[in-house]
Design a protein around this motif. Sequence first.
Motif, PDB file in Angstrom:
ATOM      1  N   GLN A   1       0.742  -1.077   0.001  1.00 55.26           N
ATOM      2  CA  GLN A   1       0.041   0.042  -0.237  1.00 55.26           C
ATOM      3  C   GLN A   1       0.710   1.260   0.018  1.00 55.26           C
ATOM      4  O   GLN A   1       1.799   1.178   0.654  1.00 55.26           O
ATOM      5  CB  GLN A   1      -0.867  -0.046   1.273  1.00 55.26           C
ATOM      6  N   ARG A   2       0.364   2.338  -0.767  1.00 56.50           N
ATOM      7  CA  ARG A   2       1.045   3.385  -0.896  1.00 56.50           C
ATOM      8  C   ARG A   2      -0.028   4.437  -0.655  1.00 56.50           C
ATOM      9  O   ARG A   2      -1.174   4.480  -1.296  1.00 56.50           O
ATOM     10  CB  ARG A   2       1.927   3.857  -2.019  1.00 56.50           C
ATOM     11  N   TYR A   3       0.080   5.523   0.207  1.00 59.06           N
ATOM     12  CA  TYR A   3      -0.937   6.534   0.812  1.00 59.06           C
ATOM     13  C   TYR A   3      -0.806   7.778   0.168  1.00 59.06           C
ATOM     14  O   TYR A   3       0.418   8.303  -0.010  1.00 59.06           O
ATOM     15  CB  TYR A   3      -0.744   6.533   2.373  1.00 59.06           C
ATOM     16  N   HIS A   4      -1.707   8.631  -0.165  1.00 61.63           N
ATOM     17  CA  HIS A   4      -1.776   9.709  -0.504  1.00 61.63           C
ATOM     18  C   HIS A   4      -3.018  10.589   0.313  1.00 61.63           C
ATOM     19  O   HIS A   4      -3.961   9.959   0.625  1.00 61.63           O
ATOM     20  CB  HIS A   4      -1.964  10.242  -1.994  1.00 61.63           C
ATOM     21  N   ILE A   5      -2.951  12.017   0.422  1.00 64.90           N
ATOM     22  CA  ILE A   5      -4.036  12.601   1.186  1.00 64.90           C
ATOM     23  C   ILE A   5      -5.128  12.807   0.188  1.00 64.90           C
ATOM     24  O   ILE A   5      -5.042  12.930  -1.075  1.00 64.90           O
ATOM     25  CB  ILE A   5      -3.433  14.047   1.546  1.00 64.90           C
TER      26      ILE A   5
END
Length: 698
Positions: A99-103
């Motif tokens: 998983q890679r997160y962003h706002i």
Amino acid sequence: MIHTPSSTSVAAPDPAPSPLTRARVEAILSEAGAITRANGPYLKVLRALVWLPLLSIREISRIMQRDKQTVWSYLDQLEQWELAAHVLCSEPGWPRRHQRYHITDPGLYVLVARDPYPLSVPKLAASYAIERADLLARLARPQVHLVLSDLVSRLLSECPDGYQLTSYQQPWKQLYRWQGSKHAFTADAALLLRSPRGTEHAFYVLVDQPERMFSQQQEKKHLEKLLELRQATHLQREVLPHLLLLSVPARFSFWAELLEQSALTHTSALLPGAIADYGQLSRGMQAPIWLPFRDLLSQQVVQQAEEAQGTDPERAVPLFSLLDQPASAPLIEHFSQRRSFEHLLAQRDSSTQVGGRLARYVGDSLQQEAVQLMQCAQKDRLQVIDLLRRCLYSTKQERTRVTALLNLSLSAPQKTILALLARHLVLSLADLVFHLQPESDDTRAIQHQVELVRDLELLRPYSWKENVPAHVSWTERARFEMTDLGLRFLAMRHGVTPAHYLRPLPKEGESPAAGKKLDRRKISPLDPSYCWVQRGLHEFKWQLSHTNDLYRSIRYIVAAGRRTGRYEIVFWKSAREAMRRCFDPIEQKNVYAKPDAELLYSVPGSPVIRHLLIEYDRGTTFTREYQKKFPAYAAYQRISHRTLPRTLVITPSKRSAERIRQNIVRAGAQDVPITMMLEQEIVQHGLLPVLGAQAEPS
């Protein structure tokens, strides 16, 4: 705060299909009080995702100095309130579906409402790479982004006392004027590091993608632009930032040769900078993993007698030992854009409401959009193929979008299959099974992966039916070739023009002989009126029997290494990648050494990587062809002053071996280091006889 500006003016929001209202944001602020508390850990996570979007849990925990479980709980809560979102990345060599997160847009508005030093949402979007277009650009080239995220998260958390990362921009584009016209130099990133003395030091960062084919011409142009930029900056009494090159050891010699050739062509000093194996970043920022370019070249000279390469641990240095030339104030401002940022802060805020709804910059879920694309492909395959074709022939924005969605949708094995077929044309099912799943010869798993990308017309099956020798199995007759859509996807993924992989065919009514002339004309690679095919495809199909024997020999060589443990093949270069070229100043023409392939291998107990050129020859070639090929090898050595790696000539019989030897002598190419082996010897021993030959003087 690290300033990572994306532009210097307030950006226009992307239109979003679903509305976001102020009432929704206010409800989150009132109902999720613990999460939205000012200076709380949740807002710190959101700030990190503004500075550096698409971070992994490990990288966020590294930056925040918290354990992974705690960070995961923060992110889980933020996702429940739709303040953050994630995408799933599956890239070769990286964790599967991590998983890679962003706002998100609600996250931006909540952060602005609770931050003690707030920027308006439009100014945040103007100052940081958080918009949907920014996220898509990173996801279109995920292998570059993953390496850079690892690097910058370590720079934020592992710098020695007194050192600090003060500016980071991804990607980087710098305009300069040279010889009366404007030019642009691009890098994957640019950064500023502050030393304990208070000076700041500038660096360009390039990430070399091993998945992409070796392209001497492509990379040489890039280095030449950097050399031009250095001359332009010297005229302004400025110094050029160091170049940080992140690659893999198998490509170090390739970069050493390019760096040396570029400097000689421009009659200038070697570029300042260093190269590192990005797999070694896990050792930490203070580890000596960076090999300065001058030491890289001298190392290649020392090891040339062994036809080998590798990182000498005694010459590699920590990154912070490269801080030898402070950046000037204008260069620091150019990198950081601090004054532009201050000017932006002073600007009047624009309205964030349109028709009672809040403006959106990130939009809806990227992961869900990728899932929907694959669901549509299952229901109406032709409609999705038409969408891919329209987008991959359209604007850069559309090509980036569809490439990012495909990167999120395809598995790591599927991307590996496409990359292999782009490098080694018309591979067979036997080749794919052997190289991708060495533990089993069951074809079903590979066939399943192939079917999924075949349904999207990224590749197509090719059945070998004409002039097939009796001993060829069905898994060798079943072959695959890339389509123009597949190659256009890879071109965007690898950051190259489609013409790197494709060439146009003559239109109906044009002479077939016009094909090569077409390739030299200025035809847009996005011109749909031409039929585009993979470079070299016709030649490979025309000599498919030779190609099959070559590929089978490669499998025998790799298998012997696995079986004996005496050596390991670390890289297999195609004929296009293995080709060497130099210019003959006397004859005023290029001289080419064109082997069928090149293998890079290592032996236990040695850090060096050795090179071996491969020629497969049945001994049926005309004498005049031998009189061209092997003298060209000798001429290349004489003109370039470089000794070629040993050439392994594989042939099926003793009779053909003797004929080849005689022709080498007649051609006067005895000074070319050559080892001759029969196919049966390759099956039994692989490269073991060559290991002894490598240790002997050529």
